[in-house]
Motif scaffolding. Structure first.
Motif, short mmCIF file in Angstrom:
data_model
loop_
_atom_site.label_atom_id
_atom_site.label_comp_id
_atom_site.label_asym_id
_atom_site.label_seq_id
_atom_site.Cartn_x
_atom_site.Cartn_y
_atom_site.Cartn_z
N GLY A 136 14.25 -21.15 9.57
CA GLY A 136 15.26 -20.35 8.90
C GLY A 136 15.04 -18.87 9.13
N VAL A 137 15.68 -18.10 8.27
CA VAL A 137 15.57 -16.65 8.32
C VAL A 137 15.00 -16.19 6.98
CG1 VAL A 137 17.97 -16.28 7.58
CG2 VAL A 137 16.79 -14.48 8.82
N ARG A 138 14.10 -15.23 7.03
CA ARG A 138 13.41 -14.76 5.83
C ARG A 138 13.56 -13.25 5.75
NH1 ARG A 138 7.52 -16.90 5.22
NH2 ARG A 138 8.71 -18.68 4.46
N ARG A 139 14.06 -12.80 4.59
CA ARG A 139 14.16 -11.36 4.34
C ARG A 139 13.04 -10.99 3.38
NH1 ARG A 139 18.51 -8.37 0.72
NH2 ARG A 139 17.23 -9.43 -0.78
N VAL A 140 12.11 -10.18 3.86
CA VAL A 140 10.97 -9.75 3.06
C VAL A 140 11.27 -8.34 2.55
CG1 VAL A 140 8.50 -9.24 3.07
CG2 VAL A 140 9.38 -11.14 4.43
N ALA A 141 11.42 -8.23 1.24
CA ALA A 141 11.59 -6.93 0.60
C ALA A 141 10.23 -6.48 0.08
CB ALA A 141 12.61 -7.03 -0.54
N PRO A 167 17.11 -21.44 4.82
CA PRO A 167 17.00 -22.39 5.94
C PRO A 167 18.26 -22.36 6.79
CG PRO A 167 16.50 -23.45 3.83
CD PRO A 167 17.06 -22.09 3.53
N TRP A 168 18.09 -22.62 8.07
CA TRP A 168 19.24 -22.54 8.98
C TRP A 168 20.32 -23.54 8.59
CZ3 TRP A 168 19.55 -18.22 11.08
CH2 TRP A 168 18.49 -17.57 11.70
N ASN A 169 19.96 -24.68 8.02
CA ASN A 169 20.99 -25.67 7.67
C ASN A 169 21.81 -25.24 6.45
OD1 ASN A 169 19.11 -26.07 5.67
ND2 ASN A 169 18.66 -28.20 6.22
N VAL A 174 25.59 -15.65 5.92
CA VAL A 174 26.51 -16.24 4.97
C VAL A 174 25.96 -17.60 4.58
CG1 VAL A 174 28.88 -16.99 4.57
CG2 VAL A 174 28.42 -15.02 6.05
N ARG A 175 25.59 -17.72 3.29
CA ARG A 175 25.02 -18.97 2.79
C ARG A 175 26.12 -19.84 2.23
NH1 ARG A 175 20.74 -16.20 -1.06
NH2 ARG A 175 22.54 -14.90 -1.40
N GLN A 176 25.96 -21.14 2.33
CA GLN A 176 26.96 -22.08 1.85
C GLN A 176 27.06 -22.02 0.34
OE1 GLN A 176 25.48 -25.73 3.45
NE2 GLN A 176 26.12 -25.26 5.52
N GLY A 177 28.23 -21.66 -0.16
CA GLY A 177 28.48 -21.61 -1.59
C GLY A 177 27.89 -20.41 -2.31
N GLU A 178 27.37 -19.43 -1.60
CA GLU A 178 26.76 -18.25 -2.23
C GLU A 178 27.29 -16.99 -1.56
OE1 GLU A 178 22.52 -18.39 -2.72
OE2 GLU A 178 22.53 -20.58 -2.60
N GLU A 179 26.92 -15.85 -2.14
CA GLU A 179 27.31 -14.57 -1.57
C GLU A 179 26.53 -14.30 -0.30
OE1 GLU A 179 28.08 -11.20 -3.55
OE2 GLU A 179 28.98 -12.13 -5.29
#
Length: 182
Positions: A97-102, A110-112, A141-146
């Motif tokens: 997947g992709v991870r945003r570290v703040a 996760p990519w799926n 763009v996440r499924q069902g989320e902002e």
């Protein structure tokens, strides 16, 4: 005076900064771009300040004031931790997947669960400060989320480096298109 050892692994004038090596393991989390000069400069200044604080702690300890030396040691270690965390901030990708570290949090998608990774024009924060300017942002763009903003062209990695932002955004979009369907 030619220096042939500088060009032994690639043609002269080309850069291999963003080329993935054939033995790279896509299961490990990696940052697909280099940290920007603003981020590296801030971390270097924090480390410089930490060195002065640690030297002060040593001088205070030799003077015999151990509680003051302990306090200085704690402040110096906190500065080192802060600079290392500042260098860790960014976007990391892997096959998973992709991870945003703040600075204080980490979000992994996760990519799926990602329906798209794209670049959009929107107001973005300038160097993470409350001031916003019009710019580009790479969002997932996440499924069902902002949508979750990953990168902006005005953050500490890409301020005044439009080509680096475009290259990083294209790389992350390529990772997304490759692994979203897998």
């Amino acid at each position: 005076m030619p220096l042939p050892f500088l060009t032994a692994d690639r043609a002269f004038g080309t850069t291999a900064d963003d080329v993935a090596l054939p033995f790279d393991d896509h299961d490990h989390w990696r940052r697909p771009y280099r940290p920007g000069p603003w981020r590296v400069g801030a971390a270097a200044l924090l480390l410089l300040l930490a060195s002065f604080v640690l030297i002060a702690a040593m001088i205070i300890a030799f003077a015999g004031a151990l509680p003051g030396a302990g306090l200085c040691l704690g402040v110096g270690l906190a500065l080192i931790f802060t600079s290392l965390r500042l260098l860790r901030v960014g976007v990391w990708v892997s096959r998973h997947g992709v991870r945003r570290v703040a600075f204080l949090s980490t979000t992994t998608v996760p990519w799926n669960r990602a329906s798209a990774v794209r670049t959009v024009q929107q107001p973005v924060r300038w160097l993470g400060l409350p001031r916003t300017v019009q710019g580009q942002a790479l969002v997932v763009v996440r499924q069902g989320e902002e949508p979750l903003p990953l990168l902006t062209d005005h953050n500490a990695d890409f301020l005044s480096r439009v080509e680096a932002f475009d290259r990083a955004a294209d790389t992350i979009e390529a990772w997304g298109s490759e692994y979203r369907g897998a």
